[in-house]
Design an enzyme around this catalytic site. Structure first.
Site, PDB file in Angstrom:
ATOM      1  N   ASN A 287       0.989  -1.296  -0.012  1.00 33.10           N
ATOM      2  CA  ASN A 287      -0.074  -0.100  -0.069  1.00 33.10           C
ATOM      3  C   ASN A 287       0.818   1.068   0.052  1.00 33.10           C
ATOM      4  O   ASN A 287       1.567   1.555   1.114  1.00 33.10           O
ATOM      5  CB  ASN A 287      -0.901  -0.011   1.443  1.00 33.10           C
ATOM      6  CG  ASN A 287      -1.610   1.282   1.396  1.00 33.10           C
ATOM      7  OD1 ASN A 287      -1.752   1.980   0.555  1.00 33.10           O
ATOM      8  ND2 ASN A 287      -2.306   1.483   2.520  1.00 33.10           N
TER       9      ASN A 287
ATOM     10  N   LYS B 266       0.188   4.348  -0.351  1.00 34.56           N
ATOM     11  CA  LYS B 266      -0.467   5.617   0.304  1.00 34.56           C
ATOM     12  C   LYS B 266      -0.224   6.779  -0.690  1.00 34.56           C
ATOM     13  O   LYS B 266      -0.201   6.681  -1.910  1.00 34.56           O
ATOM     14  CB  LYS B 266       0.050   5.638   1.714  1.00 34.56           C
ATOM     15  CG  LYS B 266       0.046   4.605   2.662  1.00 34.56           C
ATOM     16  CD  LYS B 266       0.206   4.637   4.115  1.00 34.56           C
ATOM     17  CE  LYS B 266      -0.029   3.220   4.765  1.00 34.56           C
ATOM     18  NZ  LYS B 266       0.035   3.516   6.043  1.00 34.56           N
TER      19      LYS B 266
ATOM     20  N   HIS C  61      -9.408   1.648   4.935  1.00 35.73           N
ATOM     21  CA  HIS C  61      -8.365   1.799   5.443  1.00 35.73           C
ATOM     22  C   HIS C  61      -8.429   2.756   6.706  1.00 35.73           C
ATOM     23  O   HIS C  61      -9.324   3.682   6.561  1.00 35.73           O
ATOM     24  CB  HIS C  61      -7.201   2.402   4.591  1.00 35.73           C
ATOM     25  CG  HIS C  61      -5.789   2.242   5.104  1.00 35.73           C
ATOM     26  ND1 HIS C  61      -5.310   2.926   5.975  1.00 35.73           N
ATOM     27  CD2 HIS C  61      -4.791   1.306   5.050  1.00 35.73           C
ATOM     28  CE1 HIS C  61      -4.170   2.964   6.348  1.00 35.73           C
ATOM     29  NE2 HIS C  61      -3.780   1.788   5.856  1.00 35.73           N
TER      30      HIS C  61
ATOM     31  N   GLY D 263       2.390   2.345  10.897  1.00 35.39           N
ATOM     32  CA  GLY D 263       3.559   3.382  10.809  1.00 35.39           C
ATOM     33  C   GLY D 263       4.222   3.814  11.950  1.00 35.39           C
ATOM     34  O   GLY D 263       5.068   4.609  11.931  1.00 35.39           O
TER      35      GLY D 263
ATOM     36  N   GLU E 163      -5.728  -4.348  10.731  1.00 30.70           N
ATOM     37  CA  GLU E 163      -4.716  -3.780  11.052  1.00 30.70           C
ATOM     38  C   GLU E 163      -4.946  -2.631  12.072  1.00 30.70           C
ATOM     39  O   GLU E 163      -5.788  -1.762  12.185  1.00 30.70           O
ATOM     40  CB  GLU E 163      -4.646  -2.573   9.782  1.00 30.70           C
ATOM     41  CG  GLU E 163      -4.284  -3.268   8.329  1.00 30.70           C
ATOM     42  CD  GLU E 163      -3.571  -2.277   7.471  1.00 30.70           C
ATOM     43  OE1 GLU E 163      -2.413  -2.419   7.150  1.00 30.70           O
ATOM     44  OE2 GLU E 163      -4.324  -1.324   7.252  1.00 30.70           O
TER      45      GLU E 163
ATOM     46  N   GLU F 105      -6.779   5.161   7.582  1.00 25.49           N
ATOM     47  CA  GLU F 105      -6.491   6.486   7.348  1.00 25.49           C
ATOM     48  C   GLU F 105      -7.901   7.103   6.645  1.00 25.49           C
ATOM     49  O   GLU F 105      -8.051   8.112   6.600  1.00 25.49           O
ATOM     50  CB  GLU F 105      -5.327   6.631   6.461  1.00 25.49           C
ATOM     51  CG  GLU F 105      -4.265   6.366   7.478  1.00 25.49           C
ATOM     52  CD  GLU F 105      -2.925   5.848   6.503  1.00 25.49           C
ATOM     53  OE1 GLU F 105      -2.719   5.809   5.407  1.00 25.49           O
ATOM     54  OE2 GLU F 105      -1.991   5.186   7.474  1.00 25.49           O
TER      55      GLU F 105
ATOM     56  N   SER G 239       3.110  -2.038  10.346  1.00 26.72           N
ATOM     57  CA  SER G 239       4.431  -2.135  10.768  1.00 26.72           C
ATOM     58  C   SER G 239       5.080  -3.440  10.497  1.00 26.72           C
ATOM     59  O   SER G 239       6.117  -3.898  11.150  1.00 26.72           O
ATOM     60  CB  SER G 239       4.815  -1.899  12.297  1.00 26.72           C
ATOM     61  OG  SER G 239       4.402  -0.413  12.767  1.00 26.72           O
TER      62      SER G 239
HETATM   63  P1  PGA Z   1       2.802   0.522   7.697  1.00 25.69           P
HETATM   64  O1  PGA Z   1       1.095   0.356   6.946  1.00 25.69           O
HETATM   65  O2  PGA Z   1       3.238  -0.928   7.069  1.00 25.69           O
HETATM   66  O3  PGA Z   1       3.437   1.379   7.145  1.00 25.69           O
HETATM   67  O4  PGA Z   1       2.534   0.046   9.067  1.00 25.69           O
HETATM   68  C1  PGA Z   1       0.465  -0.469   6.870  1.00 25.69           C
HETATM   69  C2  PGA Z   1      -0.783   0.023   6.442  1.00 25.69           C
HETATM   70  O5  PGA Z   1      -1.265   1.078   6.585  1.00 25.69           O
HETATM   71  O6  PGA Z   1      -1.427  -0.534   5.396  1.00 25.69           O
END
Ligand code: PGA
Length: 234
Positions: free
Chosen positions: A7, A9, A85, A160, A154, A87, A196
């Site tokens: 992903n 983003k 997601h 992140g 998640e 976000e 992560s």
């Molecule tokens: P990350 O993000 O691997 O940077 O923690 C995962 C995601 O948001 O899908």
């Protein structure tokens, strides 16, 4: 054999996508790799790598300036779309109801939705993880009998941040999600873990029962961090 989804983003450009898709296509792996770059990179050369979008509108078409429909994504040749997601839920106020509509409209246009669910740190600390996830599953998953979808667990606090749940915690949430899907005759639905994931923890997380794949943000942006994950996961 696992599903590994990158992903991107709001990151990446044409050159980076060209470089990483070429490198993925040259990597020996039994895993299914799917790259989800921003909308602007859905078209163009993918070197045979499967492509997904990061979001779609919950509407078919019309006066929704700036939005992208499921049909438009399908037109590019992409086969997958991430919906719900955290976000999107957080910064765009997406409710379970909206996520549910997005999942349904994706299936209608032959896209496979990757539906994200996860608890906040507050919810985790107050022992509500199972309830929160169950509620999100009940309200976000598509009802339609026909289409395939995937579920990504998640934890919001793991995205992140470099923090991950313990192996036991991941196992127990994935088991709960599996049992929920099984009860609804959806036991073949892949359940992915995200938050992560990096080249150090990927292979251990992928071995946890009912972890069918990984959803990877930061570590999917560069060949140097993404390829070792693809190679280490069996
Ligand atoms: P990350 O993000 O691997 O940077 O923690 C995962 C995601 O948001 O899908």
């Amino acid at each position: 054999m696992k599903i590994i989804i990158g992903n991107w983003k709001m990151n990446g450009n044409i050159q980076q996508k060209d470089k990483i898709t070429r490198a993925i296509s040259e990597t020996q792996t039994d895993n299914t790799i799917i790259l989800c770059p921003p909308f602007t990179l859905l078209n163009g050369e993918n070197h045979g790598v499967k492509i997904g979008a990061q979001d779609i509108s919950n509407h078919e078409n019309g006066a929704y300036t700036g939005d992208i429909s499921a049909k438009m994504v399908a037109d590019t040749g992409a086969k997958y779309v991430i919906v719900g997601h955290s976000e999107r839920r957080l910064y765009h106020n997406e409710t379970n109801e909206i996520v549910h509509e997005k999942a349904e409209i994706a299936i209608k246009h032959n896209l496979i939705p990757i539906i994200c669910v996860g608890e906040t740190m507050n919810e985790k600390e107050s022992g509500k993880t199972a309830d929160v996830i169950k509620n999100m599953l009940e309200q976000s998953l598509p009802q339609s009998e026909s289409g395939e979808f995937m579920v990504a667990y998640e934890p919001r606090w793991a995205i992140g941040t470099g923090k991950t749940p313990t192996m036991d915690e991941i196992e127990s949430v994935h088991k709960m999600i599996f049992e929920y899907l099984e009860k609804n005759n959806r036991e073949k639905t892949p359940i992915l873990y995200g938050g992560s994931v990096n080249s150090t923890n990927a292979s251990d997380i992928a071995k946890i029962p009912h972890v069918d794949g990984l959803l990877i943000g930061g570590a999917s942006l560069e060949t140097e961090t993404f390829l070792p994950i693809i190679k280490s996961v069996k």
